[in-house]
Design an enzyme around this catalytic site. Structure first.
Site, mmCIF file in Angstrom:
data_model
loop_
_atom_site.group_PDB
_atom_site.id
_atom_site.type_symbol
_atom_site.label_atom_id
_atom_site.label_comp_id
_atom_site.label_asym_id
_atom_site.label_seq_id
_atom_site.Cartn_x
_atom_site.Cartn_y
_atom_site.Cartn_z
ATOM 1 N N GLY B 45 0.834 -1.060 -0.110
ATOM 2 C CA GLY B 45 0.050 -0.046 0.104
ATOM 3 C C GLY B 45 0.856 1.169 -0.123
ATOM 4 O O GLY B 45 0.555 2.112 -0.684
ATOM 5 N N ARG B 330 9.783 -25.006 3.974
ATOM 6 C CA ARG B 330 9.078 -24.660 5.125
ATOM 7 C C ARG B 330 8.037 -25.831 5.426
ATOM 8 O O ARG B 330 7.816 -26.276 6.583
ATOM 9 C CB ARG B 330 8.527 -23.505 5.098
ATOM 10 C CG ARG B 330 9.611 -22.231 4.997
ATOM 11 C CD ARG B 330 8.951 -20.982 4.822
ATOM 12 N NE ARG B 330 10.012 -19.903 4.732
ATOM 13 C CZ ARG B 330 9.842 -18.615 4.509
ATOM 14 N NH1 ARG B 330 8.678 -18.268 4.291
ATOM 15 N NH2 ARG B 330 10.735 -17.862 4.699
ATOM 16 N N GLU B 425 -0.156 -9.130 0.368
ATOM 17 C CA GLU B 425 -0.329 -10.366 0.926
ATOM 18 C C GLU B 425 -2.079 -10.478 1.015
ATOM 19 O O GLU B 425 -2.199 -11.675 0.939
ATOM 20 C CB GLU B 425 0.253 -10.556 2.477
ATOM 21 C CG GLU B 425 0.078 -11.771 3.039
ATOM 22 C CD GLU B 425 0.706 -11.821 4.396
ATOM 23 O OE1 GLU B 425 1.506 -11.220 4.763
ATOM 24 O OE2 GLU B 425 0.298 -12.692 5.012
ATOM 25 N N LEU B 441 8.100 -9.736 0.072
ATOM 26 C CA LEU B 441 8.348 -8.504 0.123
ATOM 27 C C LEU B 441 8.430 -8.104 -1.505
ATOM 28 O O LEU B 441 7.990 -7.039 -1.950
ATOM 29 C CB LEU B 441 9.724 -8.324 0.743
ATOM 30 C CG LEU B 441 9.940 -8.535 1.997
ATOM 31 C CD1 LEU B 441 11.326 -8.327 2.539
ATOM 32 C CD2 LEU B 441 8.995 -7.923 3.044
HETATM 33 C C1 LIG Z 1 8.182 -12.259 11.252
HETATM 34 C C2 LIG Z 1 8.058 -12.354 9.854
HETATM 35 C C3 LIG Z 1 9.298 -12.171 8.758
HETATM 36 C C4 LIG Z 1 9.079 -12.018 7.330
HETATM 37 N N1 LIG Z 1 10.231 -12.165 6.521
HETATM 38 C C5 LIG Z 1 10.201 -12.054 5.363
HETATM 39 C C6 LIG Z 1 11.197 -12.143 4.528
HETATM 40 O O1 LIG Z 1 12.301 -12.061 4.890
HETATM 41 N N2 LIG Z 1 10.896 -11.893 3.305
HETATM 42 C C7 LIG Z 1 10.025 -11.818 2.630
HETATM 43 O O2 LIG Z 1 9.753 -11.661 1.353
HETATM 44 N N3 LIG Z 1 8.593 -11.766 3.429
HETATM 45 C C8 LIG Z 1 8.723 -12.106 4.739
HETATM 46 N N4 LIG Z 1 7.681 -11.832 5.449
HETATM 47 C C9 LIG Z 1 6.108 -11.750 4.902
HETATM 48 C C10 LIG Z 1 6.111 -10.114 4.604
HETATM 49 O O3 LIG Z 1 6.675 -9.531 5.640
HETATM 50 C C11 LIG Z 1 4.569 -9.932 4.408
HETATM 51 O O4 LIG Z 1 3.917 -10.764 3.529
HETATM 52 C C12 LIG Z 1 4.326 -8.485 3.620
HETATM 53 O O5 LIG Z 1 5.370 -7.620 4.478
HETATM 54 C C13 LIG Z 1 3.137 -7.951 3.527
HETATM 55 O O6 LIG Z 1 3.052 -6.601 3.115
HETATM 56 P P1 LIG Z 1 1.635 -6.002 2.914
HETATM 57 O O7 LIG Z 1 1.986 -4.685 2.361
HETATM 58 O O8 LIG Z 1 0.766 -6.808 2.115
HETATM 59 O O9 LIG Z 1 0.805 -5.975 4.228
HETATM 60 P P2 LIG Z 1 1.038 -5.269 5.743
HETATM 61 O O10 LIG Z 1 2.801 -4.962 5.948
HETATM 62 O O11 LIG Z 1 0.553 -6.436 6.773
HETATM 63 O O12 LIG Z 1 0.524 -4.340 5.717
HETATM 64 C C14 LIG Z 1 -0.910 -3.976 6.164
HETATM 65 C C15 LIG Z 1 -1.399 -2.840 6.132
HETATM 66 O O13 LIG Z 1 -2.872 -2.549 6.102
HETATM 67 C C16 LIG Z 1 -3.263 -1.764 7.266
HETATM 68 N N5 LIG Z 1 -4.607 -2.459 7.537
HETATM 69 C C17 LIG Z 1 -4.854 -3.453 7.499
HETATM 70 N N6 LIG Z 1 -6.247 -3.608 7.816
HETATM 71 C C18 LIG Z 1 -6.649 -2.317 7.943
HETATM 72 C C19 LIG Z 1 -7.976 -1.642 8.247
HETATM 73 N N7 LIG Z 1 -8.748 -2.551 8.423
HETATM 74 N N8 LIG Z 1 -8.096 -0.570 8.135
HETATM 75 C C20 LIG Z 1 -7.137 0.226 7.870
HETATM 76 N N9 LIG Z 1 -5.799 -0.175 7.681
HETATM 77 C C21 LIG Z 1 -5.461 -1.503 7.774
HETATM 78 C C22 LIG Z 1 -2.297 -1.933 8.243
HETATM 79 O O14 LIG Z 1 -2.225 -0.935 8.941
HETATM 80 C C23 LIG Z 1 -0.843 -1.886 7.601
HETATM 81 O O15 LIG Z 1 -0.639 -0.539 7.157
HETATM 82 C C24 LIG Z 1 7.652 -12.154 6.917
HETATM 83 C C25 LIG Z 1 6.708 -12.210 7.640
HETATM 84 C C26 LIG Z 1 6.778 -12.224 9.105
HETATM 85 C C27 LIG Z 1 5.492 -12.141 9.745
#
Ligand SMILES: Cc1cc2nc3c(=O)[nH]c(=O)nc-3n(C[C@H](O)[C@H](O)[C@H](O)COP(=O)(O)OP(=O)(O)OC[C@H]3O[C@@H](n4cnc5c(N)ncnc54)[C@H](O)[C@@H]3O)c2cc1C
Ligand code: FES
Lengths: 248, 637
Positions: B45, B330, B425, B441
């Site tokens: 986002g 995994r 995600e 990522l």
């Molecule tokens: C411990 C850990 C380690 C990881 N390591 C790796 C790695 O080394 N390499 C890799 O590729 N991936 C890794 N991952 C996976 C990866 O981090 C995530 O899949 C990815 O960052 C998700 O990004 P995103 O932008 O989709 O969502 P997120 O980063 O989860 O962001 C979601 C956003 O939505 C907002 N949001 C959600 N619901 C609402 C709502 N109802 N109203 C307003 N805002 C809302 C939140 O505030 C946030 O800003 C790891 C995950 C974990 C848990």
């Protein structure tokens, strides 16, 4: 363990707030500090009392959301540890613990232990970036960067923006936070075109947001959970001075 | 309903190029006439919001965190993949594409994955230009490591904080646009519902978490980038606030939910220490490069680990998978750990843990080298458990980590609701039945920086919608429903906290839609959930007022949605009668316990349509067509 907790309760920004005492009876040493509060909160809810409101998210010491002052110290006394990573085995049975929000003029309390850190946002918006739009970048390896500078930039970039530095500083200064961002970019070739403009803009915004001045107490470094070094403050001072001279 | 993936015709390599050429554009001068809502400012986002604003659109962005610098993305440790082939070790776009398709056990779309591999190289360029301090070698060029069992070194990293650095990069780009007045940023605002007018996504209803105010926002298009639903398990490696609400609201308004049963369990997390446990901490997968995983041979052997002689230890991964050993994927590693614990050979206070032992590595490489490689991780482990991994083996156990399932989207990342796009995600698009390390990522940033900025124009260019105004009855109705729900929470006045329901549900989901699934368990779960839900609405206790910052209301809302969502996970797992990737149906395994895919019957995406609370949702299929790769059996023996 049995602990006596003195916890800051404040309804909203206008409320004066008081310390409220709670007994935590059955604390396991494997709990994190926040898990200890979770357990207390579950009890409070069942007693129809409002739980203690606090900020937290990752609980891994990386997001910078958690923000408690524990026994007078932001994030507590453990070195290089955020509140969420602090575990109860660091306390002793029978201990009294004082739990307060981060205290700083620029960070008003929203409720209980939650503070408003939005001044950090506005400092970032004033200059905490390199102006490159999506798609305009050249090949990543076209620009070699010495390992030393890359590592130093990473040391600065490790800041999690929690605000402990501000809360720890007797003057409520934000120099460590600002210096970390300014230094990260000043150390990298990508950051050069806007180097001076950035330092001026961020420092001016910092002053406008009501943060205090730095008088070299170094409490910021001591309380920083990521051990960001005060050497970056010295660097910021040089950057700012250089930029001001250039401007006039 | 026919699911139109909209995959462009032509050779795989040319699809995205061709599509970019064929899509409609919006004239630069006209972009400012369009507004876009972005919910979620994690990697996906944040990248999207900044990129839209740079292009000239008006953006309104929302996060429940207090700043877009914080999001679950920040926790990612290991790194990000990219097909740069800087190491000259045989990587290529094709290889990254193939590895991702194979890693996903042939349950993802070729065209999407190929595009992902293509733009992966732009991501690294972009991030470096933003000042992301990736690791470098002495010549000043970017360093890489091999990650998660990959045969090439294509992972870029910034110490153990890659997610943090990438997110801060996106955040600085976003901050620039906020400062420039092109993004209206709403921190601490949670999206509570989505508003459709004439079947088209037109806006959202939010709750201000500082004062409870319910508000509506309108736009020409909406992007959800709200992350995964791993917290349905209660215990997971996700940040505490991660939840399914945004995606689930969209589902209830007609967006299909794809492959909800594909959830990834990460093998190396710190085990549960007691009932107080609120989350599980991931220990980087890189530890498996040098650590050896074992349990005692004998059941109930509770001697301290250093008193168990070598010949009484079972290095079960090395035994079962001699060629990949401790680096097995995994899903396989996680399942094997569960197996030995179910046999009663587990360690840790709960009996659900296995050793990750560095004694040999320290002997071979010296303590200093190990400290150099894993010093930070060892420190973190000691902080949490009080044990020193240099002198005693770590204890680890699998935990919920990532969710491959998500809202169904087409090639343009649009859901089945016109105007509603889903990124990161939160969508289901690229990882099939299993995600490879360091690819989340990559996908989040690909979606946000390099896919949606193009594809959204194609949607917007189809014609400007008339302004409806947030006084429109559909907005008012949605606001009213949100308020009523919160009032309901406050009025039940029962005896159980939202967290206690979450915990109960999480255990049920872990037991039945966790590492191994079977029909009996899934049916039992489908019977039990309605009863928990009923009790929730009958016996919930929520304190305080709706006009204040109120963590209990926030939690109740999220748990309410998990309680409905868990059912579609179970349906999906039940009806996918095969084992693939992270979805292991015990009825479908080979003689030696390996996953048995059924390509004939299940080479498709299952996408579920909402049919009312408690009713079985309707299952739709999108057939997967493989024109470029041959379906093979994933073998790591
Ligand atoms: C411990 C850990 C380690 C990881 N390591 C790796 C790695 O080394 N390499 C890799 O590729 N991936 C890794 N991952 C996976 C990866 O981090 C995530 O899949 C990815 O960052 C998700 O990004 P995103 O932008 O989709 O969502 P997120 O980063 O989860 O962001 C979601 C956003 O939505 C907002 N949001 C959600 N619901 C609402 C709502 N109802 N109203 C307003 N805002 C809302 C939140 O505030 C946030 O800003 C790891 C995950 C974990 C848990
Ligand atoms: S909760 Fe994220 S740093 Fe403490």
């Amino acid at each position: 363990m049995k602990l006596t907790l003195h916890i800051w309760r404040q309804k909203d920004a206008n409320d004066k707030g008081i310390l409220e005492t709670h007994i935590a009876d059955d604390v396991s040493e494997d709990m994190s500090f926040l898990e200890m509060l979770d357990v207390l909160n579950e009890d409070l809810i069942l007693q129809d009392k409002e739980p203690v409101t606090f900020d937290h998210d990752c609980r891994e010491g990386i997001c910078g959301t958690c923000s408690l002052t524990i026994n007078g110290r932001p994030h507590g006394h453990e070195k290089a540890t955020t509140t969420c990573q602090l575990h109860m085995r660091k306390f002793t049975d029978g201990e009294e613990i004082f739990i307060e929000p981060f205290r700083a003029k620029a960070f008003p309390v929203i409720k209980d232990l939650v503070v408003d850190r939005s001044p950090f946002e506005r400092i970032m918006q004033a200059g905490g970036f390199i102006s490159i739009h999506t798609g305009a970048a050249q090949d990543a390896n076209a620009l070699p960067i010495s390992k030393i500078n890359a590592e130093l930039a990473m040391d600065a970039a490790a800041c999690i923006g929690c605000g402990a530095c501000v809360a720890a500083c007797p003057n409520g200064a934000a120099m460590l936070f600002v210096s970390a961002k300014v230094s990260q970019f000043a150390l990298l070739p990508q950051g050069q075109p806007e180097r001076q403009k950035r330092a001026l803009a961020m420092v001016n915004k910092m002053d406008a947001e009501g943060f205090g001045a730095c008088t070299n107490h170094y409490e910021c470094e001591a309380s920083c959970p990521k051990e960001v070094s005060v050497r970056f403050i010295a660097k910021l001072n040089r950057e700012f001075l250089g930029a001001s001279l250039f401007e006039h | 309903m026919r699911l139109e993936s909209g995959i462009p015709s032509g050779p795989l390599k040319d699809k995205w190029d061709k599509h970019r050429f064929e899509m409609k554009l919006i004239n630069p001068a006209n972009k400012r006439k369009y507004s876009i809502i972005v919910v979620g400012t994690g990697l996906a986002g944040g990248a999207a919001a900044a990129s839209f604003a740079e292009l000239g659109y008006n953006v309104k962005a929302f996060t429940y965190n207090d700043s877009p610098r914080r999001a679950h993305s920040i926790s990612a440790q290991g790194g990000i993949n990219s097909a740069k082939n800087y190491q000259n070790d045989g990587d290529s776009i094709w290889r990254l594409f193939y590895d991702t398709i194979k890693g996903g056990d042939f349950r993802s779309r070729e065209a999407n994955v190929y595009r992902l591999a293509q733009v992966s190289t732009n991501i690294i360029d972009q991030c470096v230009a933003q000042g992301v301090p990736f690791a470098r070698d002495y010549g000043g060029l970017l360093a890489n490591r091999s990650f998660g069992g990959a045969q090439v070194a294509r992972t870029f990293y910034a110490r153990g904080q890659t997610g943090q650095q990438l997110l801060l990069g996106a955040y600085s780009a976003l901050s620039r646009m906020i400062g420039a007045g092109k993004v209206e940023m709403h921190n601490r605002k949670e999206m509570m519902d989505i508003v459709l007018i004439d079947g088209v996504a037109r806006g959202i209803v939010t709750r201000d978490l500082t004062n409870g105010k319910i508000e509506s926002f309108e736009a020409d298009a909406i992007c959800l980038a709200t992350g995964g639903y791993g917290n349905v398990f209660f215990l997971s490696t996700n940040a505490q606030a991660c939840n399914v609400t945004a995606a689930f609201r969209a589902y209830k308004k007609g967006a299909l939910f794809a492959n909800p049963c594909y959830t990834q369990i990460h093998p190396t997390c710190i085990p549960v220490s007691g009932d107080h446990q609120s989350k599980l901490t991931l220990m980087s997968e890189s530890l498996r490069n040098d650590g050896r995983i074992w349990v005692p041979m004998k059941k109930g052997d509770n001697r301290p680990p250093n008193q168990i002689p070598e010949n009484e230890r079972d290095y079960f991964l090395e035994r079962k998978y001699p060629s990949f050993g401790n680096l097995s994927p995994r899903d396989i590693s996680s399942r094997s750990a569960q197996e030995v614990c179910d046999e009663g050979r587990g360690v840790s206070v709960t009996g659900y843990g296995v050793y990750l032992d560095f004694e040999d590595a320290i002997g071979r490489l010296g303590k200093e080298t190990i400290e150099e490689r894993y010093g930070n991780l060892f420190e973190m482990y000691e902080r949490i458990t009080g044990d020193d991994p240099y002198s005693t083996p770590m204890q680890i156990y699998p935990a919920s980590h990532y969710t491959m399932g998500g809202l169904w989207v087409d090639y343009n990342l649009m859901s089945t609701i016109p105007g509603l796009h889903v990124l990161g995600e939160a969508n289901f698009s690229d990882h099939g039945a299993n995600r490879l390390g360091a690819s989340a990522l990559m996908q989040g940033l690909a979606d946000g920086y390099f896919v949606i900025p193009y594809t959204i124009a194609n949607y917007l260019a189809q014609g400007k919608l008339d302004k409806a105004g947030t006084d429109h009855p559909e907005f008012k109705k949605a606001e009213q429903e949100v308020k009523e729900k919160i009032n309901k929470f406050l009025s039940i006045n029962g005896k159980r906290t939202p967290t206690s329901f979450h915990r109960e549900l999480g255990q049920l989901v872990w037991d039945n839609v966790g590492m191994g699934r079977n029909e009996a368990g899934l049916r039992k779960m489908l019977e039990k959930i309605p009863a928990i839900r009923e009790e929730f609405w009958d016996n919930l206790k929520v304190t305080g007022r709706s006009e204040d910052m109120n963590m209990v209301i926030e939690k109740a809302g999220r748990v309410a949605d998990f309680l409905e969502f868990a059912e579609i996970m179970a349906w999906d797992a039940l009806e996918r009668e095969e084992s693939c990737g992270a979805h292991f149906r015990e009825e479908h395994q080979t003689e030696d316990g390996e996953a048995l895919r059924d390509d004939e019957k299940f080479s498709h995406v299952a996408a579920w349509e909402y049919k009312g609370v408690g009713n079985k949702p309707l299952r739709h299929r999108e057939e997967l067509e493989f024109e470029n790769v041959k379906l093979a059996v994933r073998s790591y023996k």
